[in-house]
Design a protein around this motif. Structure first.
Motif, PDB file in Angstrom:
ATOM      1  N   CYS A  23      16.359  14.556  58.627  1.00 38.63           N
ATOM      2  CA  CYS A  23      15.095  14.815  57.942  1.00 38.63           C
ATOM      3  C   CYS A  23      15.090  14.075  56.619  1.00 38.63           C
ATOM      4  N   CYS A  24      14.063  13.234  56.401  1.00 43.58           N
ATOM      5  CA  CYS A  24      13.927  12.588  55.094  1.00 43.58           C
ATOM      6  C   CYS A  24      13.063  13.467  54.216  1.00 43.58           C
ATOM      7  N   GLY A  25      13.423  13.606  52.954  1.00 42.67           N
ATOM      8  CA  GLY A  25      12.692  14.505  52.080  1.00 42.67           C
ATOM      9  C   GLY A  25      12.129  13.806  50.864  1.00 42.67           C
ATOM     10  N   TYR A  76       4.465   6.844  63.926  1.00 40.83           N
ATOM     11  CA  TYR A  76       5.053   6.376  62.670  1.00 40.83           C
ATOM     12  C   TYR A  76       4.408   7.131  61.520  1.00 40.83           C
ATOM     13  N   VAL A  77       5.230   7.591  60.576  1.00 40.63           N
ATOM     14  CA  VAL A  77       4.723   8.373  59.444  1.00 40.63           C
ATOM     15  C   VAL A  77       5.414   7.919  58.184  1.00 40.63           C
ATOM     16  N   THR A  78       4.747   8.139  57.045  1.00 40.45           N
ATOM     17  CA  THR A  78       5.362   7.868  55.745  1.00 40.45           C
ATOM     18  C   THR A  78       5.031   9.021  54.815  1.00 40.45           C
ATOM     19  N   MET A  79       5.914   9.244  53.838  1.00 40.90           N
ATOM     20  CA  MET A  79       5.720  10.325  52.871  1.00 40.90           C
ATOM     21  C   MET A  79       6.240   9.871  51.527  1.00 40.90           C
ATOM     22  N   GLY A 129       5.875   6.134  47.600  1.00 38.49           N
ATOM     23  CA  GLY A 129       5.754   4.797  48.160  1.00 38.49           C
ATOM     24  C   GLY A 129       5.134   4.796  49.549  1.00 38.49           C
ATOM     25  N   SER A 130       4.489   5.921  49.913  1.00 36.59           N
ATOM     26  CA  SER A 130       4.030   6.039  51.292  1.00 36.59           C
ATOM     27  C   SER A 130       2.915   5.070  51.611  1.00 36.59           C
ATOM     28  N   LEU A 131       2.076   4.740  50.628  1.00 36.88           N
ATOM     29  CA  LEU A 131       0.969   3.832  50.931  1.00 36.88           C
ATOM     30  C   LEU A 131       1.478   2.436  51.212  1.00 36.88           C
ATOM     31  N   ALA A 132       2.448   1.986  50.382  1.00 39.77           N
ATOM     32  CA  ALA A 132       2.994   0.650  50.613  1.00 39.77           C
ATOM     33  C   ALA A 132       3.696   0.580  51.964  1.00 39.77           C
ATOM     34  N   ALA A 133       4.468   1.623  52.279  1.00 40.35           N
ATOM     35  CA  ALA A 133       5.191   1.617  53.551  1.00 40.35           C
ATOM     36  C   ALA A 133       4.221   1.718  54.726  1.00 40.35           C
ATOM     37  N   MET A 134       3.167   2.532  54.556  1.00 38.89           N
ATOM     38  CA  MET A 134       2.202   2.684  55.646  1.00 38.89           C
ATOM     39  C   MET A 134       1.461   1.388  55.897  1.00 38.89           C
ATOM     40  N   ALA A 135       1.213   0.635  54.820  1.00 36.85           N
ATOM     41  CA  ALA A 135       0.544  -0.660  55.004  1.00 36.85           C
ATOM     42  C   ALA A 135       1.392  -1.574  55.883  1.00 36.85           C
TER      43      ALA A 135
END
Lengths: 144, 231
Positions: B34-36, B115-118, B121-127
Protein backbone atom coordinates in the motif's frame (compact mmCIF):
# COMPACT_ATOMS: atom_id res chain seq x y z
CA UNK A 1 -45.32 -10.78 10.99
CA UNK A 2 -44.74 -7.12 11.04
CA UNK A 3 -41.99 -6.27 8.54
CA UNK A 4 -42.69 -2.60 8.49
CA UNK A 5 -40.92 -1.82 11.73
CA UNK A 6 -38.21 0.24 10.08
CA UNK A 7 -36.17 0.86 13.14
CA UNK A 8 -32.92 1.37 11.30
CA UNK A 9 -30.32 3.34 13.19
CA UNK A 10 -27.88 5.58 11.39
CA UNK A 11 -24.56 4.31 10.08
CA UNK A 12 -22.66 6.55 12.43
CA UNK A 13 -23.87 7.55 15.89
CA UNK A 14 -26.13 10.50 15.28
CA UNK A 15 -25.93 13.66 17.33
CA UNK A 16 -29.01 15.60 16.39
CA UNK A 17 -31.85 15.18 18.74
CA UNK A 18 -30.26 12.40 20.73
CA UNK A 19 -28.40 14.42 23.31
CA UNK A 20 -29.93 16.24 26.24
CA UNK A 21 -27.87 19.35 26.81
CA UNK A 22 -28.30 21.31 29.97
CA UNK A 23 -27.44 24.76 28.69
CA UNK A 24 -27.68 27.27 31.50
CA UNK A 25 -30.68 29.44 30.76
CA UNK A 26 -30.56 33.14 31.39
CA UNK A 27 -33.19 35.65 30.45
CA UNK A 28 -35.09 35.20 27.19
CA UNK A 29 -34.16 31.52 27.07
CA UNK A 30 -30.64 32.11 25.78
CA UNK A 31 -27.49 30.95 27.62
CA UNK A 32 -26.33 33.95 29.54
CA UNK A 33 -22.64 34.52 28.92
CA UNK A 34 -22.30 37.18 31.56
CA UNK A 35 -23.61 34.89 34.25
CA UNK A 36 -22.41 31.50 33.15
CA UNK A 37 -19.46 32.06 30.85
CA UNK A 38 -18.73 30.76 27.39
CA UNK A 39 -19.30 27.30 26.06
CA UNK A 40 -16.39 25.18 27.14
CA UNK A 41 -15.47 21.56 27.40
CA UNK A 42 -15.09 21.33 31.15
CA UNK A 43 -18.67 22.26 31.88
CA UNK A 44 -19.91 19.89 29.24
CA UNK A 45 -21.58 22.32 26.82
CA UNK A 46 -19.28 21.69 23.91
CA UNK A 47 -17.63 18.44 22.82
CA UNK A 48 -13.85 18.29 22.96
CA UNK A 49 -13.59 16.86 19.45
CA UNK A 50 -16.10 16.72 16.60
CA UNK A 51 -15.97 12.95 16.75
CA UNK A 52 -16.35 12.66 20.50
CA UNK A 53 -19.98 11.63 20.52
CA UNK A 54 -19.51 9.34 17.53
CA UNK A 55 -16.58 7.47 19.03
CA UNK A 56 -18.17 7.14 22.45
CA UNK A 57 -21.21 5.38 21.07
CA UNK A 58 -19.56 3.58 18.18
CA UNK A 59 -19.77 -0.02 19.35
CA UNK A 60 -23.19 0.41 20.84
CA UNK A 61 -24.51 1.97 17.65
CA UNK A 62 -23.04 -0.85 15.58
CA UNK A 63 -24.77 -3.34 17.82
CA UNK A 64 -28.10 -1.49 17.45
CA UNK A 65 -27.69 -1.46 13.69
CA UNK A 66 -26.97 -5.19 13.56
CA UNK A 67 -29.91 -5.94 15.83
CA UNK A 68 -32.24 -3.81 13.72
CA UNK A 69 -31.12 -5.69 10.63
CA UNK A 70 -31.58 -9.04 12.35
CA UNK A 71 -35.01 -8.02 13.55
CA UNK A 72 -36.09 -7.10 10.04
CA UNK A 73 -34.62 -10.25 8.56
CA UNK A 74 -35.33 -12.98 11.05
CA UNK A 75 -37.88 -11.55 13.43
CA UNK A 76 -37.83 -10.21 16.93
CA UNK A 77 -36.53 -13.37 18.56
CA UNK A 78 -33.05 -13.11 17.06
CA UNK A 79 -31.90 -9.84 18.65
CA UNK A 80 -33.77 -10.66 21.84
CA UNK A 81 -31.89 -13.93 22.26
CA UNK A 82 -28.53 -12.33 21.53
CA UNK A 83 -29.25 -9.43 23.86
CA UNK A 84 -30.15 -11.86 26.61
CA UNK A 85 -26.85 -13.67 26.19
CA UNK A 86 -24.97 -10.40 26.25
CA UNK A 87 -26.77 -9.27 29.40
CA UNK A 88 -25.71 -12.43 31.17
CA UNK A 89 -22.08 -12.03 30.18
CA UNK A 90 -22.01 -8.38 31.16
CA UNK A 91 -23.01 -9.29 34.69
CA UNK A 92 -20.04 -11.65 35.10
CA UNK A 93 -17.34 -9.48 36.53
CA UNK A 94 -14.45 -9.89 38.89
CA UNK A 95 -14.25 -8.08 42.20
CA UNK A 96 -13.58 -4.36 41.84
CA UNK A 97 -9.95 -3.37 41.59
CA UNK A 98 -9.19 -6.46 39.48
CA UNK A 99 -9.70 -6.15 35.78
CA UNK A 100 -11.84 -8.80 34.17
CA UNK A 101 -10.90 -10.28 30.84
CA UNK A 102 -14.35 -10.07 29.16
CA UNK A 103 -13.63 -13.32 27.33
CA UNK A 104 -17.17 -14.52 26.72
CA UNK A 105 -18.45 -11.04 26.03
CA UNK A 106 -15.78 -10.50 23.41
CA UNK A 107 -16.37 -13.80 21.74
CA UNK A 108 -20.12 -13.09 21.59
CA UNK A 109 -19.69 -9.66 20.07
CA UNK A 110 -16.83 -10.75 17.83
CA UNK A 111 -14.32 -8.34 19.35
CA UNK A 112 -11.79 -11.12 19.95
CA UNK A 113 -11.29 -11.47 16.21
CA UNK A 114 -10.77 -7.75 15.69
CA UNK A 115 -7.84 -5.48 16.38
CA UNK A 116 -8.62 -1.84 16.93
CA UNK A 117 -6.89 1.29 18.16
CA UNK A 118 -8.25 0.58 21.64
CA UNK A 119 -6.20 -2.59 21.76
CA UNK A 120 -2.97 -0.84 20.90
CA UNK A 121 -3.20 2.50 22.66
CA UNK A 122 -4.55 3.20 26.14
CA UNK A 123 -3.73 -0.21 27.55
CA UNK A 124 -5.65 -0.75 30.81
CA UNK A 125 -2.68 -2.69 32.20
CA UNK A 126 -0.66 0.49 32.15
CA UNK A 127 -3.02 2.61 34.23
CA UNK A 128 -0.76 4.25 36.81
CA UNK A 129 -3.09 4.68 39.80
CA UNK A 130 -5.90 2.47 40.93
CA UNK A 131 -8.12 3.30 43.87
CA UNK A 132 -8.33 1.19 46.96
CA UNK A 133 -10.21 -2.07 46.67
CA UNK A 134 -11.92 -1.54 50.07
CA UNK A 135 -13.58 1.68 48.92
CA UNK A 136 -14.58 0.12 45.64
CA UNK A 137 -16.13 -2.86 47.39
CA UNK A 138 -18.07 -0.60 49.76
CA UNK A 139 -19.28 1.41 46.83
CA UNK A 140 -20.38 -1.72 45.02
CA UNK A 141 -22.30 -3.05 48.02
CA UNK A 142 -23.71 0.38 48.89
CA UNK A 143 -22.34 0.28 52.41
CA UNK A 144 -20.51 3.56 51.89
CA UNK B 1 -1.27 -10.39 -14.14
CA UNK B 2 0.64 -8.17 -11.79
CA UNK B 3 0.58 -4.77 -10.16
CA UNK B 4 3.32 -2.12 -10.19
CA UNK B 5 3.30 0.42 -7.35
CA UNK B 6 5.56 3.45 -7.31
CA UNK B 7 6.30 6.24 -4.87
CA UNK B 8 8.73 9.09 -4.32
CA UNK B 9 10.70 9.39 -1.09
CA UNK B 10 10.26 12.90 0.21
CA UNK B 11 8.52 13.76 3.48
CA UNK B 12 7.88 17.47 4.06
CA UNK B 13 6.87 19.67 6.96
CA UNK B 14 5.16 22.46 5.07
CA UNK B 15 8.02 23.88 3.01
CA UNK B 16 10.94 22.09 4.68
CA UNK B 17 12.01 18.59 3.69
CA UNK B 18 11.78 16.46 6.81
CA UNK B 19 12.99 13.16 5.37
CA UNK B 20 14.92 12.91 2.13
CA UNK B 21 14.57 9.18 1.84
CA UNK B 22 11.46 7.85 3.54
CA UNK B 23 9.72 4.71 2.42
CA UNK B 24 6.15 5.27 1.36
CA UNK B 25 5.30 1.78 0.15
CA UNK B 26 4.01 -0.06 3.21
CA UNK B 27 3.62 -3.77 3.76
CA UNK B 28 0.10 -5.04 4.26
CA UNK B 29 0.41 -8.74 3.49
CA UNK B 30 2.75 -10.95 1.49
CA UNK B 31 0.67 -10.36 -1.60
CA UNK B 32 -0.40 -6.77 -0.94
CA UNK B 33 1.38 -3.47 -0.58
CA UNK B 34 0.00 0.00 0.00
CA UNK B 35 1.40 3.40 -0.98
CA UNK B 36 0.43 6.17 1.40
CA UNK B 37 0.10 9.92 0.80
CA UNK B 38 -1.01 12.52 3.31
CA UNK B 39 0.10 12.70 6.93
CA UNK B 40 3.00 10.27 7.33
CA UNK B 41 2.03 9.08 10.81
CA UNK B 42 -1.56 8.47 9.74
CA UNK B 43 -0.57 6.35 6.75
CA UNK B 44 1.99 4.43 8.78
CA UNK B 45 -0.34 3.64 11.69
CA UNK B 46 -3.32 2.89 9.46
CA UNK B 47 -1.39 0.45 7.29
CA UNK B 48 0.08 -1.25 10.34
CA UNK B 49 -3.37 -1.61 11.91
CA UNK B 50 -4.83 -3.07 8.74
CA UNK B 51 -1.81 -5.33 8.29
CA UNK B 52 -2.36 -6.80 11.74
CA UNK B 53 -6.08 -7.17 11.13
CA UNK B 54 -5.36 -8.95 7.87
CA UNK B 55 -2.94 -11.29 9.60
CA UNK B 56 -5.60 -12.08 12.22
CA UNK B 57 -8.12 -12.68 9.46
CA UNK B 58 -5.70 -14.94 7.65
CA UNK B 59 -5.12 -16.99 10.78
CA UNK B 60 -8.85 -17.23 11.33
CA UNK B 61 -9.80 -18.29 7.82
CA UNK B 62 -6.63 -20.12 6.82
CA UNK B 63 -6.49 -18.39 3.42
CA UNK B 64 -4.38 -15.61 1.97
CA UNK B 65 -6.39 -12.41 2.29
CA UNK B 66 -7.93 -10.81 -0.75
CA UNK B 67 -7.18 -7.27 -1.82
CA UNK B 68 -10.83 -6.36 -1.60
CA UNK B 69 -10.81 -7.38 2.06
CA UNK B 70 -8.05 -4.90 2.78
CA UNK B 71 -9.93 -2.30 0.79
CA UNK B 72 -13.09 -2.87 2.82
CA UNK B 73 -11.21 -2.71 6.14
CA UNK B 74 -9.43 0.50 5.19
CA UNK B 75 -12.58 2.12 3.85
CA UNK B 76 -14.60 1.35 6.95
CA UNK B 77 -11.91 2.63 9.30
CA UNK B 78 -11.39 5.85 7.38
CA UNK B 79 -15.13 6.51 7.18
CA UNK B 80 -15.44 5.98 10.90
CA UNK B 81 -13.00 8.82 11.53
CA UNK B 82 -14.66 11.11 8.97
CA UNK B 83 -11.49 12.28 7.28
CA UNK B 84 -9.69 13.30 10.45
CA UNK B 85 -7.17 10.57 9.65
CA UNK B 86 -5.73 12.11 6.51
CA UNK B 87 -4.38 9.06 4.75
CA UNK B 88 -4.79 8.81 0.98
CA UNK B 89 -3.75 5.33 -0.06
CA UNK B 90 -3.10 3.37 -3.21
CA UNK B 91 -3.61 -0.29 -2.50
CA UNK B 92 -2.39 -2.96 -4.88
CA UNK B 93 -2.00 -6.68 -4.72
CA UNK B 94 -2.52 -10.04 -6.33
CA UNK B 95 -4.77 -12.70 -4.86
CA UNK B 96 -6.60 -15.81 -6.06
CA UNK B 97 -8.96 -13.70 -8.16
CA UNK B 98 -6.17 -11.85 -9.92
CA UNK B 99 -4.41 -8.48 -9.66
CA UNK B 100 -6.30 -5.52 -8.20
CA UNK B 101 -5.59 -1.85 -7.72
CA UNK B 102 -7.61 0.45 -5.48
CA UNK B 103 -7.34 4.09 -4.50
CA UNK B 104 -8.68 5.08 -1.08
CA UNK B 105 -9.40 8.67 -0.14
CA UNK B 106 -9.20 10.04 3.43
CA UNK B 107 -12.94 10.24 3.89
CA UNK B 108 -13.44 6.62 2.96
CA UNK B 109 -14.39 6.55 -0.72
CA UNK B 110 -12.60 4.01 -2.89
CA UNK B 111 -12.14 3.44 -6.59
CA UNK B 112 -11.10 0.31 -8.39
CA UNK B 113 -9.24 1.29 -11.54
CA UNK B 114 -6.49 0.14 -13.89
CA UNK B 115 -4.27 3.07 -12.91
CA UNK B 116 -4.53 5.53 -10.01
CA UNK B 117 -2.48 8.33 -8.50
CA UNK B 118 -2.62 10.04 -5.11
CA UNK B 119 -0.85 12.82 -3.33
CA UNK B 120 0.49 16.23 -4.27
CA UNK B 121 2.20 14.96 -7.40
CA UNK B 122 -0.88 13.06 -8.51
CA UNK B 123 -1.76 15.41 -11.35
CA UNK B 124 1.68 15.20 -12.92
CA UNK B 125 1.73 11.42 -12.57
CA UNK B 126 -1.83 11.09 -13.87
CA UNK B 127 -0.92 13.14 -16.92
CA UNK B 128 1.85 10.64 -17.71
CA UNK B 129 -0.51 7.71 -17.22
CA UNK B 130 -3.25 9.21 -19.35
CA UNK B 131 -0.79 9.65 -22.16
CA UNK B 132 0.97 6.29 -22.23
CA UNK B 133 -1.14 3.72 -20.42
CA UNK B 134 -2.23 0.66 -22.41
CA UNK B 135 -3.91 -2.42 -21.00
CA UNK B 136 -1.83 -5.62 -20.79
CA UNK B 137 1.61 -4.05 -20.88
CA UNK B 138 4.77 -6.05 -20.37
CA UNK B 139 6.50 -5.87 -17.00
CA UNK B 140 9.48 -3.79 -18.12
CA UNK B 141 7.25 -1.36 -19.98
CA UNK B 142 4.95 -1.00 -16.99
CA UNK B 143 7.88 -0.38 -14.65
CA UNK B 144 9.24 2.29 -16.96
CA UNK B 145 5.85 3.96 -17.18
CA UNK B 146 5.45 4.09 -13.40
CA UNK B 147 8.98 5.36 -13.01
CA UNK B 148 8.30 8.12 -15.53
CA UNK B 149 5.07 9.05 -13.78
CA UNK B 150 6.82 9.37 -10.41
CA UNK B 151 9.63 11.31 -12.07
CA UNK B 152 7.07 13.72 -13.49
CA UNK B 153 5.83 14.28 -9.95
CA UNK B 154 9.38 14.64 -8.59
CA UNK B 155 10.49 17.25 -11.08
CA UNK B 156 7.30 19.26 -11.37
CA UNK B 157 5.93 19.26 -7.85
CA UNK B 158 7.55 20.68 -4.74
CA UNK B 159 5.96 18.17 -2.40
CA UNK B 160 7.62 15.21 -4.11
CA UNK B 161 11.28 14.55 -4.59
CA UNK B 162 14.40 12.44 -4.14
CA UNK B 163 14.26 8.88 -5.43
CA UNK B 164 11.73 6.59 -7.04
CA UNK B 165 10.73 3.42 -5.20
CA UNK B 166 8.99 0.64 -7.07
CA UNK B 167 7.15 -2.44 -5.91
CA UNK B 168 6.21 -5.10 -8.46
CA UNK B 169 3.70 -7.65 -7.20
CA UNK B 170 3.00 -10.77 -9.20
CA UNK B 171 1.29 -14.01 -8.29
CA UNK B 172 4.39 -15.73 -7.01
CA UNK B 173 6.70 -13.00 -5.82
CA UNK B 174 7.10 -9.41 -4.82
CA UNK B 175 10.03 -7.23 -5.91
CA UNK B 176 10.53 -4.31 -3.60
CA UNK B 177 13.02 -2.08 -5.45
CA UNK B 178 14.22 0.65 -3.19
CA UNK B 179 15.62 2.78 -4.71
CA UNK B 180 14.66 1.97 -8.22
CA UNK B 181 15.99 5.20 -9.64
CA UNK B 182 17.97 7.90 -7.90
CA UNK B 183 16.80 10.99 -9.69
CA UNK B 184 18.36 13.54 -7.35
CA UNK B 185 21.92 12.92 -6.24
CA UNK B 186 23.55 15.53 -4.03
CA UNK B 187 26.35 17.23 -5.99
CA UNK B 188 30.02 16.95 -5.00
CA UNK B 189 31.77 20.10 -3.87
CA UNK B 190 34.03 21.28 -6.69
CA UNK B 191 36.72 23.32 -4.97
CA UNK B 192 38.13 24.35 -1.59
CA UNK B 193 38.32 27.95 -0.39
CA UNK B 194 41.09 27.35 2.11
CA UNK B 195 44.76 28.19 1.41
CA UNK B 196 47.43 25.52 1.37
CA UNK B 197 50.35 25.76 3.76
CA UNK B 198 53.29 27.51 2.19
CA UNK B 199 51.19 29.75 -0.04
CA UNK B 200 52.85 32.73 1.59
CA UNK B 201 56.66 32.34 1.56
CA UNK B 202 58.50 32.57 4.90
CA UNK B 203 61.41 35.01 4.63
CA UNK B 204 63.14 34.70 8.05
CA UNK B 205 62.50 33.45 11.60
CA UNK B 206 63.84 35.05 14.85
CA UNK B 207 63.42 34.05 18.56
CA UNK B 208 63.68 36.85 21.15
CA UNK B 209 63.65 36.78 24.95
CA UNK B 210 61.41 39.39 26.64
CA UNK B 211 62.88 40.67 30.04
CA UNK B 212 60.46 41.32 32.92
CA UNK B 213 61.25 43.90 35.74
CA UNK B 214 60.14 43.23 39.34
CA UNK B 215 58.12 46.31 40.41
CA UNK B 216 57.22 45.51 44.07
CA UNK B 217 56.96 42.60 46.53
CA UNK B 218 54.34 42.20 49.22
CA UNK B 219 54.17 39.74 52.10
CA UNK B 220 50.68 38.94 53.36
CA UNK B 221 50.09 37.04 56.64
CA UNK B 222 46.84 35.21 57.16
CA UNK B 223 44.94 35.76 60.45
CA UNK B 224 45.70 33.18 63.12
CA UNK B 225 42.05 32.08 63.65
CA UNK B 226 41.57 31.30 60.01
CA UNK B 227 44.91 29.57 59.70
CA UNK B 228 44.91 25.90 59.10
CA UNK B 229 44.30 24.18 62.41
CA UNK B 230 46.16 20.95 62.55
CA UNK B 231 45.46 20.25 66.22
Amino acid sequence: MDHNTRNWTSLRPDVEGSQILDLPNGKYGVPDMMMHGFQNVRSGNTPAHPLQHSEKHWHENKKMMDFAMLRNLQGLHAPLKLQMELNITQKMRRLPGLGSSHVLEESLTGRDMMLDFEDIFNDPDEVPLSSQPHIQMEKRLNIL
Amino acid sequence: DGVVLGADTRATEDTVVADKNCSKIHYLADNMYCCGAGTAADTEMTTQMIASQLELHKLNTGRTPRVTTANRLLKQMLFRYQGHISAALVLGGVDVTGPHLYSIHPHGSTDKLPYVTMGSGSLAAMATFEDRFKPNMEKAEAMKLVRDAIAAGIFNDLGSGSNVDLCVITKDKVEYLRPFDEANIKGKREGNYGFKRGTTAILSTEVKKIPFDIVSTQVVTSRSDSAMDTA
